[in-house]
Design a protein around this motif. Structure first.
Motif, PDB file in Angstrom:
ATOM      1  N   GLY A 171      -7.361   3.738   0.641  1.00  0.00           N
ATOM      2  CA  GLY A 171      -6.671   3.208   2.022  1.00  0.00           C
ATOM      3  C   GLY A 171      -6.844   4.424   3.011  1.00  0.00           C
ATOM      4  O   GLY A 171      -6.776   4.153   4.153  1.00  0.00           O
TER       5      GLY A 171
ATOM      6  N   LEU B  81      -2.977  -6.556  -3.411  1.00  0.00           N
ATOM      7  CA  LEU B  81      -3.887  -5.512  -3.452  1.00  0.00           C
ATOM      8  C   LEU B  81      -5.137  -6.086  -3.868  1.00  0.00           C
ATOM      9  O   LEU B  81      -6.047  -5.819  -3.445  1.00  0.00           O
ATOM     10  CB  LEU B  81      -3.427  -4.545  -4.334  1.00  0.00           C
ATOM     11  CG  LEU B  81      -2.169  -3.449  -4.017  1.00  0.00           C
ATOM     12  CD1 LEU B  81      -2.081  -2.477  -5.097  1.00  0.00           C
ATOM     13  CD2 LEU B  81      -2.839  -2.802  -2.695  1.00  0.00           C
TER      14      LEU B  81
ATOM     15  N   THR C 106      -4.296   2.237  -9.529  1.00  0.00           N
ATOM     16  CA  THR C 106      -3.454   1.930  -8.291  1.00  0.00           C
ATOM     17  C   THR C 106      -3.462   3.056  -7.317  1.00  0.00           C
ATOM     18  O   THR C 106      -3.537   2.883  -6.193  1.00  0.00           O
ATOM     19  CB  THR C 106      -1.914   1.698  -8.727  1.00  0.00           C
ATOM     20  OG1 THR C 106      -1.980   0.488  -9.816  1.00  0.00           O
ATOM     21  CG2 THR C 106      -1.278   1.252  -7.262  1.00  0.00           C
ATOM     22  N   LEU C 107      -3.635   4.135  -7.821  1.00  0.00           N
ATOM     23  CA  LEU C 107      -3.755   5.486  -7.158  1.00  0.00           C
ATOM     24  C   LEU C 107      -5.122   5.572  -6.618  1.00  0.00           C
ATOM     25  O   LEU C 107      -5.155   5.926  -5.255  1.00  0.00           O
ATOM     26  CB  LEU C 107      -3.448   6.770  -7.831  1.00  0.00           C
ATOM     27  CG  LEU C 107      -2.047   7.065  -8.277  1.00  0.00           C
ATOM     28  CD1 LEU C 107      -2.061   8.367  -9.206  1.00  0.00           C
ATOM     29  CD2 LEU C 107      -1.126   7.163  -7.156  1.00  0.00           C
TER      30      LEU C 107
ATOM     31  N   PHE D 111       0.857  -1.276  -0.033  1.00  0.00           N
ATOM     32  CA  PHE D 111      -0.079   0.098  -0.007  1.00  0.00           C
ATOM     33  C   PHE D 111       0.784   1.331  -0.035  1.00  0.00           C
ATOM     34  O   PHE D 111       0.327   2.220   0.107  1.00  0.00           O
ATOM     35  CB  PHE D 111      -0.919  -0.008   1.184  1.00  0.00           C
ATOM     36  CG  PHE D 111      -2.089  -0.890   0.995  1.00  0.00           C
ATOM     37  CD1 PHE D 111      -3.282  -0.371   0.315  1.00  0.00           C
ATOM     38  CD2 PHE D 111      -2.192  -2.206   1.245  1.00  0.00           C
ATOM     39  CE1 PHE D 111      -4.444  -1.200   0.284  1.00  0.00           C
ATOM     40  CE2 PHE D 111      -3.254  -3.090   1.114  1.00  0.00           C
ATOM     41  CZ  PHE D 111      -4.225  -2.357   0.537  1.00  0.00           C
ATOM     42  N   ASN D 112       2.036   1.119   0.077  1.00  0.00           N
ATOM     43  CA  ASN D 112       3.173   2.131  -0.288  1.00  0.00           C
ATOM     44  C   ASN D 112       3.649   2.131  -1.510  1.00  0.00           C
ATOM     45  O   ASN D 112       4.684   1.338  -1.521  1.00  0.00           O
ATOM     46  CB  ASN D 112       4.227   1.949   0.980  1.00  0.00           C
ATOM     47  CG  ASN D 112       4.994   3.119   0.927  1.00  0.00           C
ATOM     48  OD1 ASN D 112       5.014   4.197   0.138  1.00  0.00           O
ATOM     49  ND2 ASN D 112       6.087   3.344   1.786  1.00  0.00           N
ATOM     50  N   PRO D 113       3.456   3.066  -2.233  1.00  0.00           N
ATOM     51  CA  PRO D 113       3.905   3.069  -3.822  1.00  0.00           C
ATOM     52  C   PRO D 113       5.432   3.309  -3.860  1.00  0.00           C
ATOM     53  O   PRO D 113       6.232   2.920  -4.834  1.00  0.00           O
ATOM     54  CB  PRO D 113       3.283   4.344  -4.544  1.00  0.00           C
ATOM     55  CG  PRO D 113       2.795   4.904  -3.281  1.00  0.00           C
ATOM     56  CD  PRO D 113       2.468   4.313  -2.112  1.00  0.00           C
TER      57      PRO D 113
ATOM     58  N   THR E   8      -8.465  -1.906   3.871  1.00  0.00           N
ATOM     59  CA  THR E   8      -7.884  -0.951   3.860  1.00  0.00           C
ATOM     60  C   THR E   8      -6.844  -0.634   5.180  1.00  0.00           C
ATOM     61  O   THR E   8      -7.524  -0.785   6.309  1.00  0.00           O
ATOM     62  CB  THR E   8      -8.722   0.323   3.697  1.00  0.00           C
ATOM     63  OG1 THR E   8      -9.631   0.656   4.829  1.00  0.00           O
ATOM     64  CG2 THR E   8      -9.470   0.317   2.335  1.00  0.00           C
TER      65      THR E   8
ATOM     66  N   THR F  55      -6.529   2.858  -5.600  1.00  0.00           N
ATOM     67  CA  THR F  55      -6.406   2.068  -4.468  1.00  0.00           C
ATOM     68  C   THR F  55      -5.919   2.520  -3.279  1.00  0.00           C
ATOM     69  O   THR F  55      -6.317   2.458  -1.911  1.00  0.00           O
ATOM     70  CB  THR F  55      -5.932   0.670  -4.809  1.00  0.00           C
ATOM     71  OG1 THR F  55      -6.639   0.101  -5.971  1.00  0.00           O
ATOM     72  CG2 THR F  55      -5.660  -0.402  -3.691  1.00  0.00           C
ATOM     73  N   TYR F  56      -5.048   3.499  -3.472  1.00  0.00           N
ATOM     74  CA  TYR F  56      -4.163   3.954  -2.349  1.00  0.00           C
ATOM     75  C   TYR F  56      -5.233   5.094  -1.757  1.00  0.00           C
ATOM     76  O   TYR F  56      -5.239   5.421  -0.615  1.00  0.00           O
ATOM     77  CB  TYR F  56      -2.860   5.102  -2.953  1.00  0.00           C
ATOM     78  CG  TYR F  56      -1.948   3.911  -3.229  1.00  0.00           C
ATOM     79  CD1 TYR F  56      -1.747   2.597  -3.097  1.00  0.00           C
ATOM     80  CD2 TYR F  56      -1.013   4.229  -4.386  1.00  0.00           C
ATOM     81  CE1 TYR F  56      -0.572   1.775  -3.335  1.00  0.00           C
ATOM     82  CE2 TYR F  56      -0.052   3.555  -4.899  1.00  0.00           C
ATOM     83  CZ  TYR F  56       0.110   2.302  -4.361  1.00  0.00           C
ATOM     84  OH  TYR F  56       0.888   1.455  -5.159  1.00  0.00           O
TER      85      TYR F  56
END
Length: 349
Positions: A123, A47, A116-117, A32-34, A56, A119-120
């Motif tokens: 979170g 994910l 992906t962003l 969860f940390n790009p 989350t 998804t973040y």
């Protein structure tokens, strides 16, 4: 398909995700940390399982109890153009006064957004998300939100427009409706009153809904007054496109009595092209009208006549939508309307 342990009422934890994905708890955090190192296929698998479990990562223990994070997400196409920069600044200030912090997410250059962003974003479990971009549609964005109902800025011509595109799935979202008609009608009336007949429209980005609504509104208003169709100058809302397009209009085309620009920044480009490259007088030879009324519009070097979108009213309307939704999470779609008006300065007269 990964089953959620012990029924759907139990909140998934990082340990559950780690067990289902057969990875360590630390790997779940890295997923969860790009910026954290993790193999792409491993990140994707974690994910995916997290999404299936509706997991989350926790951002604050208090949020678990209150179900309020006091975070508001903003999705923007850019942060450096004058209008966006001024709106982000004003909105951030207003939200902080209400006890909210902001999360800023920027789209790609084509105004799409990496899932992906999104998804973040989920979170962070924001209380609300404001989409200042049309390409990330409500039915897509809502998949990545928990309880938040997104807010979209809707530009329309006809009253009652709901902001949905033809054939688009019906998804709950709130709207800030910008009614461009009144201000643009005042602009066209002013130009017609000065005898302008050849009116050019300096366009914005073709895929922008705001641009499309603005152009169609101008066409309807000109037709209503028997002025025919506007001469369209291709543009993209930028100073450079406005400058170059105006030079082409007069050196390659047949010129115009007036230029109506899709925004103030491109109007500045038109003004500089008229005055410094084409040696034409404004407003004596050509009249210019912009749209937005950004802070720079009243600067003496431009002194631009423009259709004003009241930034303070727009920001307050957005804050009201957030507060109304949090007060009544189960309410049907909410909306606020902001109208426009013409501000007359030195580029028409």
């Amino acid at each position: 398909m990964t089953s959620r342990p012990n029924g759907s009422s139990q909140r998934a934890t990082a340990e559950m995700v780690a067990k289902a994905a057969q990875v360590s708890r630390a790997a779940v955090s890295r997923a969860f940390n790009p910026q954290a190192p993790l193999k792409p296929e491993k990140r994707a698998r974690i994910l995916k399982i997290a999404e299936e479990l509706s997991y989350t990562p926790d951002r604050a223990a208090r949020a678990l109890v209150t179900r309020r994070t006091h975070l508001v997400g903003m999705i923007v196409p850019d942060v450096c153009s004058p209008w966006e920069a001024q709106e982000i600044d004003a909105l951030t200030t207003a939200l902080q006064a209400e006890g909210f912090a902001t999360l800023l997410f920027k789209t790609r250059t084509d105004r799409s957004m990496d899932e992906t962003l999104l998804t973040y974003m989920r979170g962070f479990n924001p209380d609300s998300v404001i989409a200042f971009i049309e390409n990330v549609r409500p039915h897509i964005l809502s998949r990545f939100l928990d309880r938040a109902v997104p807010i979209y800025v809707n530009y329309f011509i006809e009253d009652g427009a709901d902001g949905l595109q033809p054939g688009e799935p019906r998804t709950l979202f709130d709207r800030l409706d910008v009614d461009q008609w009144e201000g643009m009608e005042q602009a066209v009336a002013l130009l017609a009153g000065y005898g302008c007949r050849r009116i050019a429209y300096l366009a914005g980005k073709p895929d922008s809904f705001a641009e499309q609504a603005r152009r169609r509104t101008l066409e309807a208003l000109m037709a209503k007054r028997g002025l025919g169709h506007p001469i369209v100058i291709p543009g993209d809302f930028s100073y450079d496109a406005g400058h170059a397009g105006t030079i082409d209009l007069f050196r390659v085309g047949e010129g115009a009595d007036a230029i109506f620009a899709a925004n103030d920044e491109s109007a500045f480009g038109a003004l500089d092209a008229l005055r410094h490259e084409l040696r034409l007088r404004v407003p004596e030879d050509v009249k210019v009208i912009g749209f937005d009324d950004i802070a720079q519009s009243h600067w003496k070097s431009y002194n631009l006549t423009t259709v004003k979108v009241d930034l303070e009213a727009r920001v307050r309307a957005l804050v009201r939508l957030i507060l109304r939704r949090l007060k009544d999470p189960e309410a049907p779609a909410l909306s606020e309307t902001v109208r426009t008006r013409l501000v007359v300065r030195g580029t028409v007269g």
